[in-house]
Design a protein around this motif. Sequence first.
Motif, PDB file in Angstrom:
ATOM      1  N   CYS A 309       0.824  -1.170   0.119  1.00  0.00           N
ATOM      2  CA  CYS A 309       0.064  -0.030  -0.049  1.00  0.00           C
ATOM      3  C   CYS A 309       0.834   1.226  -0.057  1.00  0.00           C
ATOM      4  O   CYS A 309       0.808   2.159  -0.797  1.00  0.00           O
ATOM      5  N   PHE A 310       1.778   1.551   1.002  1.00  0.00           N
ATOM      6  CA  PHE A 310       2.643   2.800   1.198  1.00  0.00           C
ATOM      7  C   PHE A 310       3.644   2.910  -0.186  1.00  0.00           C
ATOM      8  O   PHE A 310       3.747   3.905  -0.564  1.00  0.00           O
ATOM      9  N   ASN A 312       3.224   2.047  -3.183  1.00  0.00           N
ATOM     10  CA  ASN A 312       2.539   2.211  -4.343  1.00  0.00           C
ATOM     11  C   ASN A 312       1.935   3.661  -4.120  1.00  0.00           C
ATOM     12  O   ASN A 312       1.454   4.233  -4.991  1.00  0.00           O
ATOM     13  N   MET A 313       1.644   4.001  -2.972  1.00  0.00           N
ATOM     14  CA  MET A 313       0.976   5.416  -2.389  1.00  0.00           C
ATOM     15  C   MET A 313       1.735   6.523  -3.185  1.00  0.00           C
ATOM     16  O   MET A 313       0.992   7.463  -3.708  1.00  0.00           O
ATOM     17  N   ALA A 316       1.214   6.796  -6.786  1.00  0.00           N
ATOM     18  CA  ALA A 316      -0.203   7.228  -7.082  1.00  0.00           C
ATOM     19  C   ALA A 316      -0.404   8.757  -6.674  1.00  0.00           C
ATOM     20  O   ALA A 316      -1.304   9.485  -7.153  1.00  0.00           O
ATOM     21  N   GLY A 439      -3.868   2.393  -1.642  1.00  0.00           N
ATOM     22  CA  GLY A 439      -2.719   3.176  -2.024  1.00  0.00           C
ATOM     23  C   GLY A 439      -3.289   4.169  -3.377  1.00  0.00           C
ATOM     24  O   GLY A 439      -2.916   5.518  -3.373  1.00  0.00           O
ATOM     25  N   ILE A 442      -6.005   6.455  -1.545  1.00  0.00           N
ATOM     26  CA  ILE A 442      -5.918   7.400  -0.708  1.00  0.00           C
ATOM     27  C   ILE A 442      -4.844   8.422  -1.221  1.00  0.00           C
ATOM     28  O   ILE A 442      -4.907   9.755  -1.102  1.00  0.00           O
ATOM     29  N   GLY A 443      -4.018   7.843  -1.973  1.00  0.00           N
ATOM     30  CA  GLY A 443      -2.807   8.765  -2.623  1.00  0.00           C
ATOM     31  C   GLY A 443      -3.324  10.058  -3.359  1.00  0.00           C
ATOM     32  O   GLY A 443      -3.220  11.111  -3.096  1.00  0.00           O
ATOM     33  N   ILE A 463       5.092  11.847   2.146  1.00  0.00           N
ATOM     34  CA  ILE A 463       4.904  10.340   1.831  1.00  0.00           C
ATOM     35  C   ILE A 463       6.463   9.661   1.773  1.00  0.00           C
ATOM     36  O   ILE A 463       6.372   8.338   2.041  1.00  0.00           O
TER      37      ILE A 463
END
Length: 524
Positions: A309-310, A312-313, A316, A439, A442-443, A463
């Motif tokens: 998640c983080f 790829n955030m 994103a 990700g 939210i991103g 980030i």
Amino acid sequence: MAPAAERVPWRWLAAGRASRSLVLVVVFVALLLDNMLLTVVVPIVPTFLYTTEYEGANSSVAPARTEPSLPALKAPPFSSMFSYFDNATVTVSGSTGAMELVNRTETSPPSQPPATSPPLPSGCPEGEEFLATENVRVGLLFASKALVQLLVNPSVGLLTNRIGYHIPMFIGFVIMFLSTVMFAFSDTYTLLFVARALQGIGSSFSSVAGLGMLASVYTDDVERGNAMGIALGGLALGVLIGAPFGSVMYEFVGKSSPFLVLAFLALLDGVLQLCILQPSKICPESTKGTPVFTLLRDPYILVAAGALCFSNMGVAMLEPTLPIWMMQTMCSPKWQLGMAFLPASISYLIGTNLFGILANKMGRWLCSLIGMAVVGISLLCVPLAKNIYGLIGPNGGLGFAIGMVDSAMMPIMGYLVDLRHTSVYGNVYAIADVAFCMGFAIGPSTGGAIVRAIGFPWLMVIIGVINIAYAPLCWCLRNPPAKEEKIAILSQGCPMQTKSYTTQKTLRDFPLADDSDVEAENAE
């Protein structure tokens, strides 16, 4: 001779349906097209909305207000700029002559600077407030796909456990084709939003079913890691081609052209699925899979999902905000907005293929730990770029590091299910896809609001620090313990090898031969 010759294509088709390599090809192509459509809109949407909404609105107002002053100003060298930026002071009555207007501008120079803004560099777009608002709107549009996918994924995971992977895979193709055609002919923000959300449904079916199918066919942990690396190479290739392809086609051909090309390729993918898979055949799993909520209570699965998640955030958040930041600070033309992502895409392609093999040798936990740290450092360096060439290093490091994390975490998800739960993979790869979607939801949605509030550089700092702080948690995946019911199996002579061999023999013809279910029952 004739009947034998007629049976040759059917024999080839039967042999192809029994081949694991062709299943890998199908998943590769599906992820390729999904991510081409994901990224092809990145350089198109910001400039398309700016052209249709901001420039279109101003072009309809400006001529009516500036027309009386155009014939009167032939001598001053910057009369066009004066009439465009200073509409309030160039309101001339019908009795005002050209000489009076020129004399007024020459005799009262102190009144001109407060009314006119400083000239922008050539190629820079006007409308700073519109661009700031557009950050939020474009971010929400990009996030809509991930938000819908986030909601649909758990249902798709349950569906694959009940009816197998073939039908959901084909449903994903159909929805993806409809979304692509809708993108081609949408000319308003609302229609683009609906097309993006529809893409999320199709992507959920394709990705969950495709990754679950690979995990069930490649049961050996090393082979599965290599296969996942190749499949993620399709994802990387789609990201690689999408943004540059979209920006070049939009600049020189038109908005609809890249989407029509993708629609044609999606049709070819549908034909390939009809030949290799059996979309009309229901193949439920022989054993009941672990429920999603049970998997979500597993801390090791949560750590792996958080890494996905983080990492790829970061990219994103870049997708909606980097093109607009380039328009504001670098005055970049349309084609550069997509080419800026090219270094990240190329390095991601290299990273997924390279570390699909190396991650198992060096330790997948270490590979993901280093990858997340490099993601954070690369994001911190992005705001330092002064032109498109300054983005090559940070974006290249970002793509390579995300490739390290993805190629390490996707096989770990399957391995954790083998080690600690029931070896049915639909739900765990639904969780992995949910992590991706969080990700990418939210991103973009929060990134645009943060940019408007405190600026693009601070967004990258936030980030980047999050990724660096999360990286040490990957140490927890170094040696995850087995569940109690698996310890007896693991304590025997050949734990995973025996289990993998038996499962592979049972599913050797999966998903393709008509008698595969009978053979599986006999093996049991």
